[in-house]
Design an enzyme around this catalytic site. Structure first.
Site, mmCIF file in Angstrom:
data_model
loop_
_atom_site.group_PDB
_atom_site.id
_atom_site.type_symbol
_atom_site.label_atom_id
_atom_site.label_comp_id
_atom_site.label_asym_id
_atom_site.label_seq_id
_atom_site.Cartn_x
_atom_site.Cartn_y
_atom_site.Cartn_z
ATOM 1 N N GLY A 90 -0.003 7.209 63.516
ATOM 2 C CA GLY A 90 1.432 7.032 63.633
ATOM 3 C C GLY A 90 1.871 6.324 64.905
ATOM 4 O O GLY A 90 1.268 6.480 65.971
ATOM 5 N N ALA A 149 -1.011 10.450 66.684
ATOM 6 C CA ALA A 149 -0.397 9.326 67.399
ATOM 7 C C ALA A 149 -1.398 8.208 67.610
ATOM 8 O O ALA A 149 -2.506 8.427 68.107
ATOM 9 C CB ALA A 149 0.152 9.792 68.744
ATOM 10 N N CYS A 150 -0.991 7.000 67.255
ATOM 11 C CA CYS A 150 -1.877 5.840 67.354
ATOM 12 C C CYS A 150 -2.393 5.626 68.772
ATOM 13 O O CYS A 150 -3.543 5.269 68.979
ATOM 14 C CB CYS A 150 -1.117 4.601 66.890
ATOM 15 S SG CYS A 150 -1.968 3.033 67.179
ATOM 16 N N TYR A 151 -1.532 5.852 69.768
ATOM 17 C CA TYR A 151 -1.909 5.509 71.135
ATOM 18 C C TYR A 151 -2.917 6.475 71.740
ATOM 19 O O TYR A 151 -3.346 6.294 72.874
ATOM 20 C CB TYR A 151 -0.657 5.384 72.010
ATOM 21 C CG TYR A 151 0.006 4.044 71.804
ATOM 22 C CD1 TYR A 151 -0.274 2.975 72.654
ATOM 23 C CD2 TYR A 151 0.855 3.815 70.733
ATOM 24 C CE1 TYR A 151 0.295 1.729 72.451
ATOM 25 C CE2 TYR A 151 1.427 2.569 70.523
ATOM 26 C CZ TYR A 151 1.152 1.534 71.392
ATOM 27 O OH TYR A 151 1.705 0.282 71.166
ATOM 28 N N HIS A 153 -5.787 6.813 70.119
ATOM 29 C CA HIS A 153 -6.995 6.357 69.441
ATOM 30 C C HIS A 153 -7.292 4.918 69.846
ATOM 31 O O HIS A 153 -6.391 4.165 70.212
ATOM 32 C CB HIS A 153 -6.833 6.460 67.922
ATOM 33 C CG HIS A 153 -6.681 7.869 67.451
ATOM 34 N ND1 HIS A 153 -7.726 8.612 66.955
ATOM 35 C CD2 HIS A 153 -5.593 8.693 67.436
ATOM 36 C CE1 HIS A 153 -7.289 9.827 66.651
ATOM 37 N NE2 HIS A 153 -6.003 9.892 66.928
#
Length: 268
Positions: A90, A149-151, A153
């Protein structure tokens, strides 16, 4: 003649440039998908699109569980939730400029996620560098296991400043064409993003420590227009193309209008 992408024959050099006003999240996703479908059929030129979001919007990866999002926080924020045609985790889209690039093998894009990511990431890194941020493509630890959360990864498309992640991108292929999109983040509310993605205090601290925005790097975030100019110029240099301002074709518009509703996500 050697192609600028490292191939052995001349490529198509004129690409379409679309610069959109801020739009609803579902429409943004539908347009990106419509451009990919048109390019995969050979009905549209390779395209770089730059756009913004009408209101704060959470985008979920194509296969991500909607349970990763805190519905009450999203409602209080008045944010939209959409599902991307690409994978990944996300993202909260707010104070940023988003890019999408649609192109295919016949345009000189190498087949395969890793190789194509690296090609586009050179263009993205050049844009950051033109803005005064010494961004590099870097392999980072994989991040917090299970976090939505994308940030938190890392992927092959990450750009970093030192140990801090500046931005990530997501990609999908359709036939011999691909769509990649990502964000140039001007500023971020880490506490709000942590609430949206249900991050515990340890993960929130990691998000704050391991990510960086343009405001963090430069003190004052560049104007959207300056970011757009840097992105366009860097893509031209890195890919050896020229851009011609354009717009969506009627078939692309029709397809986006038909499908936009399918990209919105209703939270329970």
């Amino acid at each position: 003649m050697e192609a600028p992408f490292g191939g052995t024959h001349e490529r198509v050099r004129a690409w379409r440039l679309i610069v959109d006003e801020a739009c609803d999240g579902a429409w943004n996703m539908a347009v990106d998908a419509a451009m990919l479908a048109a390019r995969s059929r050979g009905d549209a030129p390779p395209t770089l699109r730059l756009y913004r979001w009408r209101r704060p919007t959470v985008s979920l990866g194509k296969f991500q569980d909607v349970g990763d999002v805190d519905a009450e926080t999203v409602r209080r924020l008045g944010a939209d939730v959409v599902r991307r045609p690409t994978g990944g985790r996300g993202v909260l889209h707010d104070d940023e400029l988003t890019y999408s690039v649609v192109a295919g093998v016949e345009d000189g894009i190498p087949r395969g996620v890793v190789a194509s990511y690296r090609l586009f990431s050179r263009a993205l890194a050049g844009a950051y560098q033109a803005l005064g941020v010494a961004a590099e493509i870097t392999a980072r630890p994989r991040g917090t296991r299970g976090a939505g959360a994308c940030y938190l990864h890392a992927t092959h498309a990450d750009l970093s400043l030192g140990a801090a992640k500046l931005s990530g991108s997501a990609q999908v292929w359709q036939s011999e064409a691909c769509l990649q999109h990502g964000s140039f983040v001007r500023s971020r509310d880490v506490e709000l993003e942590s609430r949206i993605f249900k991050l515990d205090p340890e993960a929130q601290a990691q998000l704050a420590a391991s990510t960086m925005t343009l405001a963090d790097a430069l003190g004052t975030p560049p104007a959207i227009e300056l970011i757009a100019e840097a992105v366009v110029a860097s893509f031209e240099r890195a890919l050896g193309v020229t851009f011609e301002p354009g717009r969506l074709s009627e078939p692309e518009l029709d397809e986006a209008e038909r499908s936009a509703g399918s990209y919105g996500v209703r939270l329970g």
